[in-house]
Scaffold this motif. Structure first.
Motif, short mmCIF file in Angstrom:
data_model
loop_
_atom_site.label_atom_id
_atom_site.label_comp_id
_atom_site.label_asym_id
_atom_site.label_seq_id
_atom_site.Cartn_x
_atom_site.Cartn_y
_atom_site.Cartn_z
N ARG A 184 12.10 -1.59 -10.27
CA ARG A 184 11.14 -0.54 -9.96
C ARG A 184 9.75 -1.12 -9.72
O ARG A 184 9.04 -0.73 -8.77
CB ARG A 184 11.10 0.46 -11.11
CG ARG A 184 10.05 1.57 -10.96
CD ARG A 184 10.34 2.44 -9.79
NE ARG A 184 9.41 3.58 -9.72
CZ ARG A 184 9.11 4.24 -8.61
NH1 ARG A 184 9.68 3.90 -7.46
NH2 ARG A 184 8.27 5.25 -8.63
N ALA A 185 9.33 -2.08 -10.56
CA ALA A 185 8.02 -2.72 -10.39
C ALA A 185 7.95 -3.47 -9.06
O ALA A 185 6.93 -3.43 -8.36
CB ALA A 185 7.75 -3.68 -11.54
N GLN B 195 9.55 -2.76 -6.32
CA GLN B 195 9.44 -1.79 -5.24
C GLN B 195 8.03 -1.21 -5.14
O GLN B 195 7.47 -1.07 -4.05
CB GLN B 195 10.45 -0.66 -5.46
CG GLN B 195 11.90 -1.08 -5.31
CD GLN B 195 12.88 0.00 -5.72
OE1 GLN B 195 12.51 0.96 -6.40
NE2 GLN B 195 14.13 -0.16 -5.32
N LEU B 196 7.45 -0.87 -6.29
CA LEU B 196 6.10 -0.31 -6.30
C LEU B 196 5.07 -1.31 -5.78
O LEU B 196 4.15 -0.94 -5.05
CB LEU B 196 5.73 0.15 -7.72
CG LEU B 196 6.47 1.38 -8.25
CD1 LEU B 196 6.19 1.57 -9.74
CD2 LEU B 196 6.06 2.63 -7.48
N ASP C 212 5.34 -1.56 -2.06
CA ASP C 212 4.68 -0.41 -1.43
C ASP C 212 3.18 -0.62 -1.33
O ASP C 212 2.50 -0.02 -0.48
CB ASP C 212 4.97 0.88 -2.22
CG ASP C 212 6.44 1.30 -2.11
OD1 ASP C 212 7.12 0.83 -1.19
OD2 ASP C 212 6.90 2.07 -2.99
N SER C 213 2.63 -1.44 -2.23
CA SER C 213 1.19 -1.72 -2.26
C SER C 213 0.84 -2.99 -1.48
O SER C 213 -0.31 -3.43 -1.51
CB SER C 213 0.70 -1.86 -3.71
OG SER C 213 0.94 -0.66 -4.42
N LYS D 94 0.62 -1.43 -19.33
CA LYS D 94 1.37 -0.18 -19.44
C LYS D 94 1.59 0.19 -20.91
O LYS D 94 1.42 1.35 -21.32
CB LYS D 94 2.72 -0.33 -18.73
CG LYS D 94 3.67 0.86 -18.91
CD LYS D 94 5.00 0.57 -18.21
CE LYS D 94 5.98 1.72 -18.40
NZ LYS D 94 6.37 1.89 -19.82
N THR E 225 2.17 5.27 -17.21
CA THR E 225 3.42 5.02 -16.50
C THR E 225 3.35 3.68 -15.77
O THR E 225 2.27 3.12 -15.58
CB THR E 225 3.69 6.14 -15.47
OG1 THR E 225 2.65 6.12 -14.49
CG2 THR E 225 3.73 7.50 -16.15
N SER F 289 3.91 3.12 -12.61
CA SER F 289 3.18 3.26 -11.34
C SER F 289 1.67 3.28 -11.56
O SER F 289 0.91 2.71 -10.78
CB SER F 289 3.62 4.54 -10.62
OG SER F 289 3.36 5.68 -11.41
N LYS F 290 1.22 3.93 -12.66
CA LYS F 290 -0.21 3.95 -12.97
C LYS F 290 -0.72 2.56 -13.32
O LYS F 290 -1.83 2.16 -12.95
CB LYS F 290 -0.50 4.92 -14.12
CG LYS F 290 -0.43 6.38 -13.74
CD LYS F 290 -1.59 6.77 -12.84
CE LYS F 290 -1.59 8.26 -12.55
NZ LYS F 290 -2.67 8.64 -11.61
N ILE G 197 0.49 -0.33 -12.27
CA ILE G 197 0.43 -1.12 -11.05
C ILE G 197 -0.75 -0.68 -10.19
O ILE G 197 -1.46 -1.51 -9.60
CB ILE G 197 1.76 -1.00 -10.28
CG1 ILE G 197 2.85 -1.76 -11.04
CG2 ILE G 197 1.63 -1.54 -8.85
CD1 ILE G 197 4.24 -1.61 -10.47
N GLU G 198 -0.97 0.63 -10.13
CA GLU G 198 -2.12 1.13 -9.37
C GLU G 198 -3.43 0.57 -9.92
O GLU G 198 -4.34 0.23 -9.17
CB GLU G 198 -2.14 2.66 -9.45
CG GLU G 198 -3.29 3.30 -8.68
CD GLU G 198 -3.29 4.82 -8.80
OE1 GLU G 198 -4.30 5.43 -8.42
OE2 GLU G 198 -2.29 5.36 -9.29
#
Length: 455
Positions: free
Chosen positions: A396-397, A399-400, A403-404, A433, A439, A441-442, A444-445
């Motif tokens: 998941r990490a 993929q995220l 995306d970035s 995290k 989360t 995603s947060k 990584i953001e």
């Protein structure tokens, strides 16, 4: 009072008008004057609250304090502020903080982190040399100079051995290591038998630690081309974490730049730098960025000479959002042979405590050869095991991050292959995290879009 219309008119019985002035009081001391206006809810009250710049011009002084007390607003204006200038040998730690002028101190325990702004020739580099000389006597210093200029020369002195950085990757590692030291200090304090609410690093006998980055705008520019990359994300994240949490652990930032532009330091970092100093002349926008909205209440003056002598190192200082006052950098007697490098050579190197050392993971020797080379690579499953998480989280990490715009290598079969640097990067994200309880995603953001608001 009359020309400013600080009065009310009252009609008499014979229809003539009587002028009734507002109550104002003046008290002059040896070096200051206090001007007080009564607040009675009249039409002049709003003007009384914004008289700072006008009073500075009227009395040719510097606004030192503005307070509301017992129904009055009281302005304190100082004269001849330059008389409070001290010499470089008097810059030392006191119970009030680091003395910078007779009446100006930097209490970094209460006002964490320092932002210095100044144009070329304004005296910024000299002020940094002064601070380094004073701080090196009782604290740990890490000095970063992305322009390879004045501060890079300090690497030759024993007191700064191994603590001066000018290559971009080394500066990034320095900031990341400072973040790690901060966390190690928090672990030490939490595990201490004397741990209790309200204590900070000094209560545990820790020395303060300062990360000095000269021309931080140049560092930001160097990373501009790496925007979205892991190295840029880790740098800005570590810088933000120190700015937000460093005070209690005794980890402080000193950032300097020629122009306090909005892009030089991201706002979520800049707003955490409580002490501000400018030297030389800045633009109106520069003062606003340096001091915030309080700059609108200040009459910034340009003074080139005093008593026939050229003025150097003059500027302004204040805590972010508070009163701004005139500032004169400590006097350095270069004409009498003073040499910073000679003074640095006299300083003893301070020993680092265990909690201030970056602990490298121990590599255990095996009786049989390892299945991987020295440049270790991990499959998704092995990386998950090394990180103490599940392969699903790693996937998941990955993929995220893709995306970035952050991608990982693949092997000849098209499967993701992670290196040690990738492992450390993902470990930092997972630690954030966990610590911040956000989360994935947060987290990584936070790493890859740390400066989104400043684009």
């Amino acid at each position: 009072m009359f020309y400013s219309k600080f009065y009310n008119t009252v009609k008499r019985e014979n229809k003539t008008e009587k002028i009734k002035f507002e109550r104002a009081y003046l008290r002059q001391n040896k070096h200051t004057v206090e001007v007080s206006f009564e607040l009675r809810g009249t039409k002049s009250e709003q003007k009384f609250l914004q008289l700072g710049p006008q009073l500075e011009t009227t009395f040719s002084g510097d606004l030192m304090e503005r307070q509301i007390l017992d129904g009055y607003i009281i302005y304190t204006i100082a004269f001849q502020k330059y008389l409070g200038r001290i010499s470089v040998d008097r810059v030392e730690m006191t119970p009030k903080g680091l003395r910078l002028m007779e009446t100006v101190y930097w209490d970094f325990r209460k006002e964490p982190h320092l932002l210095i702004s100044g144009g070329t020739g304004g005296g910024k580099s000299v002020l940094l040399f002064i601070l380094i000389l004073a701080l090196a006597k009782f604290s740990n210093l890490y000095i970063c100079d992305p322009k390879r200029a004045d501060l890079a020369n300090l690497e030759r002195y024993d007191v700064f051995q191994g603590q001066v950085y000018f290559e971009v990757p080394d500066i990034v590692n320095c900031v990341i290591n400072a973040w790690k030291i901060m966390n190690q200090r928090y672990d030490y304090m939490r595990q201490s038998p004397q741990n209790k609410m309200g204590l900070d690093y000094s209560d545990y006998g820790m020395k303060p630690t300062f990360i000095i980055i000269d021309e931080v705008g140049a560092m930001t520019s160097e990373l501009e081309g790496m925007r979205g990359s892991r190295i840029a994300a880790e740098y800005f994240n570590a810088l933000q974490q120190i700015a937000q949490k460093g005070r209690q652990a005794g980890i402080f930032l000193i950032l300097s730049l020629q122009k306090a532009g909005v892009d030089a330091v991201p706002s979520n970092i800049r707003d955490q730098l409580m002490k501000r100093i400018t030297v030389g002349v800045l633009s109106g926008t520069g003062y606003t960025i340096a001091f915030g909205e309080e700059a609108s209440q200040k009459e910034f003056k340009t003074i080139k000479e005093i008593d026939g002598h050229v003025v150097r190192g003059r500027g302004y200082t204040g805590n972010f959002g508070e009163i701004i006052e005139e500032f004169y950098s400590p006097y350095v007697p270069f004409d009498q042979g003073f040499d910073f490098f000679e003074e640095y050579a006299k300083l003893p190197k301070l020993e680092l405590a265990d909690y201030d050392r970056i602990v490298q993971p121990e590599v255990k020797k095996k009786s049989k050869p390892s299945e991987v080379s020295d440049d270790q690579t991990y499959s998704r499953e092995k990386l998950a095991k090394a990180l103490g998480t599940s392969p699903t989280v790693v996937q998941r990490a990955t993929q995220l991050l893709a995306d970035s715009g952050i991608y990982f290598d693949k092997d000849i079969k098209g499967r993701y292959s992670y290196g040690d640097q990738d492992k450390d990067f993902l470990a930092s994200i997972l630690a954030y995290k966990r610590d911040e309880r956000v989360t994935l995603s947060k987290a990584i953001e936070q790493f890859v879009q740390l400066d989104e608001d400043d684009k």
